[in-house]
Design a protein around this motif. Structure first.
Motif, short mmCIF file in Angstrom:
data_model
loop_
_atom_site.label_atom_id
_atom_site.label_comp_id
_atom_site.label_asym_id
_atom_site.label_seq_id
_atom_site.Cartn_x
_atom_site.Cartn_y
_atom_site.Cartn_z
N ARG A 194 2.01 23.85 -55.88
CA ARG A 194 2.35 25.02 -55.08
C ARG A 194 3.17 24.52 -53.90
NH1 ARG A 194 -3.80 27.55 -55.10
NH2 ARG A 194 -4.04 27.52 -57.38
N VAL A 195 4.33 25.11 -53.69
CA VAL A 195 5.28 24.56 -52.72
C VAL A 195 5.92 25.66 -51.88
CG1 VAL A 195 5.82 22.54 -54.15
CG2 VAL A 195 7.19 24.63 -54.37
N VAL A 196 6.50 25.24 -50.77
CA VAL A 196 7.42 26.07 -50.00
C VAL A 196 8.80 25.46 -50.14
CG1 VAL A 196 8.15 26.71 -47.67
CG2 VAL A 196 5.78 27.02 -48.37
N VAL A 197 9.77 26.28 -50.49
CA VAL A 197 11.14 25.83 -50.75
C VAL A 197 12.08 26.48 -49.75
CG1 VAL A 197 13.02 25.79 -52.43
CG2 VAL A 197 10.65 25.49 -53.19
N ARG A 198 12.96 25.67 -49.19
CA ARG A 198 14.00 26.20 -48.30
C ARG A 198 15.35 25.87 -48.91
NH1 ARG A 198 16.03 24.15 -43.27
NH2 ARG A 198 14.44 22.54 -43.33
N THR A 199 16.18 26.90 -49.13
CA THR A 199 17.49 26.68 -49.73
C THR A 199 18.52 26.38 -48.65
OG1 THR A 199 18.24 28.97 -49.62
CG2 THR A 199 16.86 28.37 -51.51
N GLY A 200 19.65 25.87 -49.07
CA GLY A 200 20.73 25.60 -48.14
C GLY A 200 21.26 26.85 -47.48
N ALA A 201 21.05 28.01 -48.12
CA ALA A 201 21.49 29.29 -47.56
C ALA A 201 20.49 29.86 -46.56
CB ALA A 201 21.71 30.29 -48.69
N GLY A 202 19.35 29.17 -46.38
CA GLY A 202 18.36 29.61 -45.39
C GLY A 202 17.23 30.44 -45.93
N GLU A 203 17.18 30.67 -47.25
CA GLU A 203 16.07 31.43 -47.82
C GLU A 203 14.85 30.53 -47.91
OE1 GLU A 203 15.10 34.25 -51.73
OE2 GLU A 203 16.87 32.96 -51.70
N VAL A 204 13.68 31.06 -47.56
CA VAL A 204 12.43 30.30 -47.62
C VAL A 204 11.43 31.08 -48.46
CG1 VAL A 204 10.53 29.31 -46.28
CG2 VAL A 204 12.85 29.28 -45.35
N MET A 205 10.78 30.40 -49.39
CA MET A 205 9.86 31.09 -50.31
C MET A 205 8.71 30.18 -50.72
SD MET A 205 12.47 30.97 -53.56
CE MET A 205 13.91 30.86 -52.49
N ALA A 206 7.57 30.78 -50.97
CA ALA A 206 6.42 30.07 -51.53
C ALA A 206 6.45 30.28 -53.04
CB ALA A 206 5.12 30.60 -50.94
N LYS A 207 6.39 29.18 -53.78
CA LYS A 207 6.50 29.27 -55.24
C LYS A 207 5.67 28.18 -55.91
CE LYS A 207 9.42 32.71 -55.50
NZ LYS A 207 9.02 33.99 -56.14
N LEU A 208 5.69 28.20 -57.22
CA LEU A 208 5.09 27.16 -58.05
C LEU A 208 6.25 26.33 -58.62
CD1 LEU A 208 2.34 26.23 -59.33
CD2 LEU A 208 2.97 27.63 -61.30
N LEU A 209 6.24 25.02 -58.35
CA LEU A 209 7.33 24.16 -58.84
C LEU A 209 7.15 23.94 -60.34
CD1 LEU A 209 9.81 22.43 -58.27
CD2 LEU A 209 8.26 20.52 -57.76
N GLN A 210 7.98 24.59 -61.10
CA GLN A 210 7.88 24.50 -62.55
C GLN A 210 8.50 23.21 -63.08
OE1 GLN A 210 6.40 27.04 -64.15
NE2 GLN A 210 7.22 27.30 -66.20
N ARG A 211 9.70 22.92 -62.61
CA ARG A 211 10.41 21.74 -63.10
C ARG A 211 11.48 21.36 -62.08
NH1 ARG A 211 11.51 23.82 -67.45
NH2 ARG A 211 9.78 22.99 -68.70
N ARG A 212 11.73 20.06 -61.95
CA ARG A 212 12.79 19.60 -61.04
C ARG A 212 13.42 18.34 -61.61
NH1 ARG A 212 11.71 17.62 -54.85
NH2 ARG A 212 10.16 16.38 -55.97
#
Length: 219
Positions: free
Chosen positions: A166-184
């Motif tokens: 379970r992670v928090v992701v911040r994109t280069g565009a500034g969007e921040v979201m809590a998600k489940l890291l499926q694959r990277r």
């Protein structure tokens, strides 16, 4: 006999011990910021109102305080026991705020003065060695039923991240979201939601500014 004013005094003291207003205490516990305001302590008919056991449980969890310590405040203690008052505090903002400029420095760590705080028990080993840990308040329903609107999650930038976390992701565009890291991998990042109504999100890897593991939540 337990008195109405004793319960509210204990809540006021708990907030003061954390350097918070009663509104800040409520917010740190994922409650409506007005939950403990003086206007909520009596009804429109003048009758006394009592805080709910659920709201008390949430502020005790958010502050790392035990029921015995809170009972001591109700019975007239002026402060919390030292061991409880020393619980660690980390900065907290909302997910929407986290996407705005000014809340993080160039290294991606909390910066500026617009943060609230939540107190954590010192038993949280994942946070003990990470001075850059920070919290975010959940908005929306994409992570239900695991995380609900108003829950506070805490992430540790120092914690290793693996698929399935379970992670928090911040994109280069500034969007921040809590998600489940499926694959990277080197090409892309796949992010899932617990709520099946939300579709899988796929981002090119170079559009992801940061991925931090969620290590604690006020649930």
């Amino acid at each position: 006999m337990m008195r109405h004013e004793d319960i509210w005094r204990a809540i006021d003291t708990l907030a003061a011990e954390r350097g918070l207003s009663t509104s800040g205490l409520a917010r740190s516990a994922g409650l409506d910021p007005t939950s403990f305001n003086p206007s909520k302590r009596r009804g429109s008919d003048g009758k006394l109102r009592w805080p709910s056991t659920e709201s008390i449980a949430k502020i005790l969890m958010a502050t790392g305080s035990g029921l015995d310590a809170f009972a001591g405040l109700v019975l007239g203690a002026r402060t919390l026991p030292p061991a409880r008052a020393a619980a660690r505090r980390v900065p907290v903002i909302g997910l929407a705020q986290a996407g705005q400029d000014g809340f993080f420095d160039d290294a991606g760590y909390p910066a500026g003065g617009g943060w609230d705080h939540v107190a954590l028990p010192r038993t949280e080993a994942a946070l003990a060695d990470d001075p850059h840990a920070f919290g975010l308040t959940i908005h929306g329903n994409s992570m239900e039923p695991v995380y609900r609107e108003g829950d506070i999650i805490v992430v540790s930038p120092a914690a290793p991240v693996r698929a399935g976390d379970r992670v928090v992701v911040r994109t280069g565009a500034g969007e921040v979201m809590a998600k489940l890291l499926q694959r990277r991998n080197a090409q892309r990042v796949e992010l899932a939601s617990f709520n099946p109504d939300h579709k899988l999100l796929v981002f090119p890897a170079d559009q992801i500014a940061a991925i931090h593991r969620i290590v604690w939540a006020t649930q």
